[in-house]
Enzyme design. Structure first.
Site, mmCIF file in Angstrom:
data_model
loop_
_atom_site.group_PDB
_atom_site.id
_atom_site.type_symbol
_atom_site.label_atom_id
_atom_site.label_comp_id
_atom_site.label_asym_id
_atom_site.label_seq_id
_atom_site.Cartn_x
_atom_site.Cartn_y
_atom_site.Cartn_z
ATOM 1 N N CYS A 34 -12.404 50.073 18.496
ATOM 2 C CA CYS A 34 -11.920 50.475 19.825
ATOM 3 C C CYS A 34 -11.286 49.275 20.537
ATOM 4 C CB CYS A 34 -13.069 51.016 20.674
ATOM 5 S SG CYS A 34 -13.951 52.407 19.952
ATOM 6 N N ASP A 439 -15.265 8.567 30.184
ATOM 7 C CA ASP A 439 -14.677 7.703 31.204
ATOM 8 C C ASP A 439 -15.829 6.875 31.783
ATOM 9 O OD1 ASP A 439 -12.949 6.750 33.362
ATOM 10 O OD2 ASP A 439 -14.086 8.146 34.612
#
Length: 746
Positions: A34, A439
């Protein structure tokens, strides 16, 4: 320390319409086939560039240009399903949807009970026959009991099967409708053609019990899927329905939808904060655990930010409203979690391709089984029942549910602990990460540097050095600039106007102060302008070796010389060491990518146990470092918080942003850590591994049921009733297995 500058570039280009994103609720889907049918219909609509349909959430997400809801809904309706728009941020919409789902489950349970009551006498007769008791219900009574189950309670299968056939496709309902109709039709034929005084062997119990089992399985599946949405409901429940607003000195209780930006909202101890805002009056502690995963209350004073959904533990707070409705943090979190749960993992696309051909293949297998048994044994009844067993056990419900249910539960569990996963692709990729690049500033450190040393040259006075540096950075919002200004303010050193200010990306700043052309920035900036540190080099090297960041102040022609330097220090975040250790324990390499000098970067790396360091990296070059790591054959996760981290976050296989950073970073990343704790990085990779394991387990069981069940049914070893029970069990077991993720903790 690297300085970032924002530059705008414009060019004349033909204007193109912005992409539009539309979400729809899809009703009537029962299996992966479906899903494929609806997706195919949506992609055929002109302007649609992407369409993704999720069976577990019963939602479609469509992206395109020049598209509208009406056209998309019409396209879905033509496939035999019903689509309706999702009204975002409607007051109480989430609760209404949950109530409607509960009501549907109640009606489904009633139908299951009726089907069971009608089927029980049929099963009783069959069981009695097995143990030698003749308690079989008469033929016409069997017909009377089985027919309502077949055509009333099982009518939904006929409707869905007809729509599938009309659309030129197949689905689970088609298999059920054909299988049960064959058993009912054979029994009715035998009953009508039976000789007087002869009681034929009927198979009404097969069709009736099959439908009962399937209805029971769908109800259990629906109930389990309701539990997978618990995280969304819990988030929605965080927002109170009313707020106490002070207007013109009078406090009155109003619906939260009527609160406006700028209103002062009074929050008593024990109450939930209804809006995003800033404390205007009062002090107290606020429990933000449901939003950030942080267990300890956070102290709030005037000027502090508060988030809607958190709880005021003690103290009376007057909060100035800054965001309401869809703009609040809570609303954005709900949208992000909903988006992740509705998105489709890459592995699911493979399953969808399999499902697209699954039903036609099963129909062929059932037909071959029927013909083979009839041709070999000449027993029409046995041939029909064996084909029915093949049709029923092969229903592809579990295939369609294995991936989305695991993703729903995994993202919900992560959200409860402050890890927001934007999409299923990020969740799936994270399990394979082999290196995490961090970082430094704001990610591994607090990102609030302070001036630790101010060292003038021999010809420069310390207070003059501070005044020139503070004046030059007067217009900058860089953390180092704020640190210099804070020191100047603390020492009562007044800044003077700066002209010709210019940010030099990754290197520093320049400008005119007191008729001097000044530079302030990295050692690289000095070298670019033909200047050397001179006698100050030894002192600067010593500070950099201890982890300090050094910015040099220099004067340009006609009297070019170094005036001194400013050294900055930052504090390592509490969870940073724990994060690095947890990743190492999982065999994951850790990398630091920073614009800082190598001395400062290496000092932090040594303290935390980071494996590799890339220092003095320009903001635009962080993405190149990520590309270099990927070129080494590694799967890279990038962790950052700033605008300058956004390209690297996008370039990485998985981007992880700190919610304490910028919106740009969070929009770029696939995962957001709500309390900015680097220790959650390992948790986000862990929840991905656990979720992906559940996906693999679910798909294994889904395929195993079919790989084992279909041959057994074709060879006649499974009756239709056992096949129906196995099919129902496959869906329920896959969803139940995914639900075990609900107890996950980082």
């Amino acid at each position: 320390m690297a300085y970032a500058a924002a530059e705008a570039h414009t060019s004349e280009k033909p204007s193109t319409p912005d992409p539009v994103e539309i979400d729809l609720t899809i009703e009537g889907m029962t299996c992966a086939s479906c899903v494929g049918r609806v997706e195919k219909a949506l992609r055929r609509v002109s302007g649609v560039t992407e369409a993704s349909v999720n069976l577990a959430t019963e939602r479609a997400h469509v992206v395109g240009t020049g598209i509208d809801q009406g056209t998309l809904i019409a396209a879905v309706d033509r496939t035999g399903f019903h689509a309706s728009p999702i009204v975002a941020d409607e007051a109480g919409a989430g609760h209404k949807a949950a109530d409607a789902a509960r009501e549907r489950r109640r009606h489904d349970l009633i139908r299951v009970l009726i089907a069971a009551a009608l089927s029980l006498p049929l099963v009783g007769g069959m069981i009695g026959d097995l143990v030698g008791l003749d308690i079989m219900v008469p033929g016409w009574a069997q017909f009377a009991l089985a027919t309502p189950v077949q055509f009333w309670l099982g009518w939904r299968f006929y409707v869905a099967a007809f729509k599938a056939v009309r659309a030129g496709a197949g689905n689970m309902d088609l298999l059920v409708a054909i299988g049960t109709s064959a058993a009912w039709g054979l029994s009715t034929y035998l009953l009508l053609t039976a000789h007087a005084g002869h009681a034929p062997h009927l198979y009404y119990e097969a069709s009736a019990v099959l439908i009962t089992f399937i209805l029971l399985g769908k109800w259990l599946e629906s109930r389990a899927k309701g539990q997978t949405a618990a995280a969304i409901r819990a988030l929605m429940d965080l927002r109170p329905d009313t707020a106490r607003v002070r207007r013109d000195g009078v406090e009155r209780e109003v619906a939260v939808e009527r609160v406006r930006v700028g209103d002062i909202v009074m929050i008593r101890p024990g109450e939930r904060v209804p809006v995003d805002g800033r404390v205007a009056e009062g002090e107290g502690s606020v429990d933000e655990s449901m939003l950030t995963g942080e267990s300890l209350p956070v102290e709030k004073a005037p000027g502090a930010a508060v988030t809607g959904g958190s709880i005021n533990v003690d103290g009376l707070l007057a909060v100035e409203t800054l965001a309401v409705g869809s703009e609040t943090t809570l609303a954005r979190i709900v949208r992000m979690v909903e988006g992740a749960q509705a998105s489709k993992a890459p592995i699911q696309r493979v399953v969808d391709k399999v499902s697209a051909v699954f039903v036609p293949v099963v129909l062929v297998i059932a037909a071959v089984t029927f013909v083979a048994w009839w041709a070999v044994g000449g027993d029409l009844e046995h041939a029909i029942l064996t084909a029915v067993s093949v049709l029923v056990i092969a229903c592809p419900c579990a295939l369609g549910l294995a991936t989305p249910t695991a993703i729903m539960v995994g993202t919900g569990a992560a959200a409860r602990h402050g890890i927001l996963i934007k999409d299923a692709e990020a969740l799936e990729r994270a399990h394979a990460v082999t290196v995490v690049a961090f970082d430094k500033t704001g990610t591994l450190t607090e990102g609030r540097p302070r001036v630790t040393d101010l060292v003038p040259s021999a010809s420069m006075d310390r207070s003059v050095l501070l005044r020139l540096a503070a004046s030059l950075q007067h217009g900058s919002e860089h953390p180092l600039a704020r640190a210099v200004r804070d020191l100047a303010e603390a020492e009562a050193v007044g800044a003077v106007p700066v002209t010709g200010f210019k940010a030099l990306a990754g290197r520093g700043v320049s400008g005119m102060v007191e008729s001097r052309a000044l530079l302030l920035g990295t050692r690289r900036l000095l070298a670019e302008n033909g200047l050397a540190p001179g006698d100050l080099e030894g002192a600067a090297d010593g500070l950099e070796a201890s982890g300090r960041t050094v910015s040099w102040l220099a004067q340009m022609a006609p009297d070019a010389r170094v005036l001194g330097f400013v050294a900055f220090g930052d504090t390592v975040k509490q969870g940073a060491g724990e994060a690095a250790a947890a990743l190492r324990a999982r065999g994951i390499e850790t990398v630091m990518v920073t614009g800082d000098g190598s001395g400062a970067a290496n000092a932090v790396a040594r303290e935390l146990g980071i494996d590799r360091v890339f220092a003095e990296v320009l903001p635009g070059d962080k993405a190149e470092v990520v590309a270099r790591l990927k070129a080494e054959g590694k799967t890279v996760a990038m962790v950052g918080d700033g605008v300058n981290d956004a390209p690297a976050l996008a370039a990485a296989d998985v981007g992880i942003a700190m919610a304490t950073g910028t919106d740009v970073a969070m929009h770029t990343a696939g995962i957001t850590l709500m309390r900015g704790d680097p220790a959650l990085v390992a948790g986000s990779l862990d929840v991905s591994r656990r979720t992906y394991a559940k996906i693999r387990q679910g798909l294994f069981w889904a395929f195993a049921y079919n790989v084992i069940g279909i041959p057994l049914a074709a060879l006649g070893y499974l009756s239709p009733i056992l096949a129906g029970a196995a099919m129902a069990l496959s869906s329920v077991s896959v969803v139940a297995n995914a639900l075990t993720l609900r107890g996950w903790k980082p």
